[in-house]
Design a protein around this motif. Structure first.
Motif, PDB file in Angstrom:
ATOM      1  N   VAL A   8       7.234   1.501  -2.674  1.00 42.63           N
ATOM      2  CA  VAL A   8       6.800   2.825  -2.202  1.00 42.63           C
ATOM      3  C   VAL A   8       8.061   3.679  -2.048  1.00 42.63           C
ATOM      4  O   VAL A   8       8.934   3.347  -1.257  1.00 42.63           O
ATOM      5  N   TYR A   9       8.160   4.741  -2.839  1.00 45.86           N
ATOM      6  CA  TYR A   9       9.332   5.614  -2.765  1.00 45.86           C
ATOM      7  C   TYR A   9       9.109   6.737  -1.765  1.00 45.86           C
ATOM      8  O   TYR A   9       8.021   7.299  -1.681  1.00 45.86           O
ATOM      9  N   SER A  10      10.131   7.038  -1.012  1.00 52.19           N
ATOM     10  CA  SER A  10      10.029   8.179  -0.100  1.00 52.19           C
ATOM     11  C   SER A  10      11.420   8.716   0.210  1.00 52.19           C
ATOM     12  O   SER A  10      12.427   8.153  -0.216  1.00 52.19           O
ATOM     13  N   HIS A  11      11.455   9.810   0.963  1.00 51.71           N
ATOM     14  CA  HIS A  11      12.739  10.402   1.362  1.00 51.71           C
ATOM     15  C   HIS A  11      13.344   9.567   2.471  1.00 51.71           C
ATOM     16  O   HIS A  11      13.147   9.838   3.644  1.00 51.71           O
ATOM     17  N   ARG A  12      14.047   8.524   2.102  1.00 57.00           N
ATOM     18  CA  ARG A  12      14.718   7.684   3.090  1.00 57.00           C
ATOM     19  C   ARG A  12      16.046   7.260   2.498  1.00 57.00           C
ATOM     20  O   ARG A  12      16.282   7.421   1.291  1.00 57.00           O
ATOM     21  N   LYS A  13      16.926   6.735   3.327  1.00 61.84           N
ATOM     22  CA  LYS A  13      18.277   6.431   2.848  1.00 61.84           C
ATOM     23  C   LYS A  13      18.464   4.956   2.518  1.00 61.84           C
ATOM     24  O   LYS A  13      19.311   4.593   1.714  1.00 61.84           O
ATOM     25  N   ILE A  31      13.817   7.620  -3.009  1.00 60.19           N
ATOM     26  CA  ILE A  31      13.415   8.160  -4.303  1.00 60.19           C
ATOM     27  C   ILE A  31      14.617   8.094  -5.247  1.00 60.19           C
ATOM     28  O   ILE A  31      15.731   8.461  -4.864  1.00 60.19           O
ATOM     29  N   GLY A  32      14.399   7.577  -6.439  1.00 67.97           N
ATOM     30  CA  GLY A  32      15.465   7.536  -7.437  1.00 67.97           C
ATOM     31  C   GLY A  32      16.247   6.238  -7.492  1.00 67.97           C
ATOM     32  O   GLY A  32      17.081   6.053  -8.376  1.00 67.97           O
ATOM     33  N   MET A  33      16.007   5.327  -6.556  1.00 67.38           N
ATOM     34  CA  MET A  33      16.747   4.064  -6.577  1.00 67.38           C
ATOM     35  C   MET A  33      16.323   3.236  -7.806  1.00 67.38           C
ATOM     36  O   MET A  33      15.144   3.188  -8.155  1.00 67.38           O
ATOM     37  N   SER A  34      17.292   2.604  -8.460  1.00 67.17           N
ATOM     38  CA  SER A  34      16.988   1.869  -9.698  1.00 67.17           C
ATOM     39  C   SER A  34      16.232   0.573  -9.404  1.00 67.17           C
ATOM     40  O   SER A  34      16.328   0.017  -8.307  1.00 67.17           O
ATOM     41  N   GLU A  35      15.488   0.110 -10.412  1.00 68.75           N
ATOM     42  CA  GLU A  35      14.719  -1.127 -10.266  1.00 68.75           C
ATOM     43  C   GLU A  35      15.634  -2.310  -9.982  1.00 68.75           C
ATOM     44  O   GLU A  35      15.284  -3.212  -9.213  1.00 68.75           O
ATOM     45  N   ASP A  36      16.816  -2.318 -10.622  1.00 65.96           N
ATOM     46  CA  ASP A  36      17.775  -3.411 -10.409  1.00 65.96           C
ATOM     47  C   ASP A  36      18.215  -3.487  -8.953  1.00 65.96           C
ATOM     48  O   ASP A  36      18.302  -4.564  -8.375  1.00 65.96           O
ATOM     49  N   LEU A 184      -9.128  10.584   4.447  1.00 69.00           N
ATOM     50  CA  LEU A 184      -9.364  11.950   3.952  1.00 69.00           C
ATOM     51  C   LEU A 184      -8.383  12.308   2.842  1.00 69.00           C
ATOM     52  O   LEU A 184      -8.758  12.976   1.871  1.00 69.00           O
ATOM     53  N   ALA A 185      -7.138  11.857   2.963  1.00 70.68           N
ATOM     54  CA  ALA A 185      -6.125  12.161   1.945  1.00 70.68           C
ATOM     55  C   ALA A 185      -6.502  11.521   0.600  1.00 70.68           C
ATOM     56  O   ALA A 185      -6.141  12.032  -0.453  1.00 70.68           O
ATOM     57  N   HIS A 186      -7.255  10.409   0.660  1.00 64.90           N
ATOM     58  CA  HIS A 186      -7.705   9.782  -0.584  1.00 64.90           C
ATOM     59  C   HIS A 186      -8.732  10.640  -1.327  1.00 64.90           C
ATOM     60  O   HIS A 186      -8.972  10.434  -2.512  1.00 64.90           O
ATOM     61  N   LEU A 187      -9.334  11.603  -0.630  1.00 64.87           N
ATOM     62  CA  LEU A 187     -10.257  12.514  -1.313  1.00 64.87           C
ATOM     63  C   LEU A 187      -9.467  13.503  -2.172  1.00 64.87           C
ATOM     64  O   LEU A 187     -10.016  14.129  -3.081  1.00 64.87           O
ATOM     65  N   ILE A 188      -8.173  13.640  -1.877  1.00 67.36           N
ATOM     66  CA  ILE A 188      -7.301  14.518  -2.677  1.00 67.36           C
ATOM     67  C   ILE A 188      -6.535  13.684  -3.698  1.00 67.36           C
ATOM     68  O   ILE A 188      -6.420  14.042  -4.857  1.00 67.36           O
ATOM     69  N   GLU A 189      -6.001  12.568  -3.231  1.00 66.73           N
ATOM     70  CA  GLU A 189      -5.131  11.724  -4.061  1.00 66.73           C
ATOM     71  C   GLU A 189      -5.583  10.264  -3.892  1.00 66.73           C
ATOM     72  O   GLU A 189      -5.389   9.687  -2.832  1.00 66.73           O
ATOM     73  N   THR A 193       0.504   7.314  -3.785  1.00 64.66           N
ATOM     74  CA  THR A 193       1.679   7.915  -4.432  1.00 64.66           C
ATOM     75  C   THR A 193       2.527   8.624  -3.383  1.00 64.66           C
ATOM     76  O   THR A 193       2.059   8.856  -2.263  1.00 64.66           O
ATOM     77  N   PRO A 194       3.763   9.014  -3.740  1.00 66.46           N
ATOM     78  CA  PRO A 194       4.571   9.798  -2.793  1.00 66.46           C
ATOM     79  C   PRO A 194       3.828  11.060  -2.337  1.00 66.46           C
ATOM     80  O   PRO A 194       3.931  11.452  -1.179  1.00 66.46           O
ATOM     81  N   ARG A 195       3.047  11.657  -3.232  1.00 65.65           N
ATOM     82  CA  ARG A 195       2.270  12.847  -2.871  1.00 65.65           C
ATOM     83  C   ARG A 195       1.257  12.514  -1.774  1.00 65.65           C
ATOM     84  O   ARG A 195       1.072  13.264  -0.819  1.00 65.65           O
TER      85      ARG A 195
END
Ligand SMILES: [Zn+2]
Length: 225
Positions: A8-13, A31-36, A184-189, A193-195
Motif C-alpha cells: 500500500v503506497y502512501s505519503h510516508r517516509k 510512493i515511488g519506492m522501488s520493488e527491490d 462509503l468510499a468503496h462506492l466511489i473507488e 488504491t492510494p485514491r
C-alpha cells in the motif's frame, strides 16, 4: 519459503509492515519506492513476519468467554462497562445507565438480550452518521443493514446496500466512523488504491489510528461479547 505480501503506497517516509487479521502481510511504503527496496525491507523482517503469521493462526486472539455474572465488563463505544445481575426481576431486558443491568431471571438469555440491545444501538446510531458522511462524499446508498456476520465488520453490495456488523458498536466512535467511511468510499473507488485511502483520510483524520485499533482489537469484534 516465500512471503506473500500486499503493498500500500502512501505519503510516508518509511516502510511499515503489519500482519492483518486474516494473517496476510501488508507493506506500507512511500510512493515511488522501488520493488527491490520493498522486497529487501520484507526480507529484513522475515523472521518477525513468520512468527507473527504463524502465531496468529495457532493462537487467534480470543477474549475469555463471558458467563454473564456480576463484575464482568462489556465493551460499548470503546469503553468497558460493568455488568450487574440484579435481583430486580421486574427489569425487562437490558438496562444501560453507567453500566449494564440484567435481572437474575433473564440471566440465562443474557447473550440474546445483549445482542438485541447492541443491534438496536446500531440501528439508532449508525444511520445518521452514514447519512452525514454520504452527503459529505456525495454518494448515495440504498439501505443500511445490521448484520450478524462474524467475518466482516462492514461491506457494500452491488445494490449499494451497506452492511454493518452489530459488533462494531463495541468500537470507539472514531473507529465506527472509519468503518462507515471505508464502505462509503468503496462506492466511489472499489479498490484499496492510494485514491481510496485519500478519500478515507480526508473524512476521518484519525483513520490510521482507527486501523491500528482494529489490528489490535479485531479479535474483540469477532467475539459475541
Ligand atoms: Zn475495503
Amino acid at each position: 519459503m516465500k512471503l506473500d505480501y500486499r503493498v500500500v503506497y502512501s505519503h510516508r517516509k518509511t516502510v511499515g509492515l503489519s500482519v492483518e487479521r486474516d494473517s496476510s502481510i501488508v507493506v506500507r511504503a512511500p510512493i515511488g519506492m522501488s520493488e527491490d527496496k520493498i522486497r529487501a525491507a520484507v526480507q529484513a523482517k522475515r523472521l518477525w513476519l513468520y512468527t507473527k503469521v504463524n502465531h496468529k493462526q495457532k493462537y487467534p486472539p480470543r477474549a475469555a468467554r463471558k458467563e454473564f455474572v456480576t463484575g464482568e465488563t462489556l465493551l460499548y463505544l470503546g469503553r468497558n462497562y460493568r455488568l450487574e445481575i440484579t435481583s430486580r426481576d421486574e427489569l425487562p431486558g437490558v438496562r444501560f445507565h453507567s453500566g449494564f443491568q440484567i435481572s437474575r431471571r433473564n440471566q440465562p438469555i443474557a447473550a440474546r438480550l445483549l445482542r438485541e440491545w447492541y443491534v438496536q444501538r446500531a440501528q439508532e446510531k449508525l444511520p445518521p452518521r452514514v447519512k452525514a458522511f454520504a452527503e459529505a462524499l456525495g454518494v448515495t446508498y440504498n439501505r443500511i443493514l445490521i448484520s450478524d456476520l462474524k467475518v466482516r465488520w462492514g461491506s457494500c453490495t452491488p445494490k449499494n446496500n451497506l452492511n454493518f456488523n452489530w459488533r462494531i458498536m463495541k468500537a470507539p466512535v472514531f473507529v465506527i466512523d472509519y468503518l462507515i467511511v471505508h464502505e462509503l468510499a468503496h462506492l466511489i473507488e472499489p479498490n484499496h488504491t492510494p485514491r481510496f485511502w485519500n478519500i478515507v483520510s480526508v473524512q476521518v483524520p484519525r483513520s490510521e489510528e482507527a486501523k491500528a485499533w482494529l489490528r489490535e482489537n479485531g479479535g474483540v469484534l469477532e467475539e459475541d461479547f
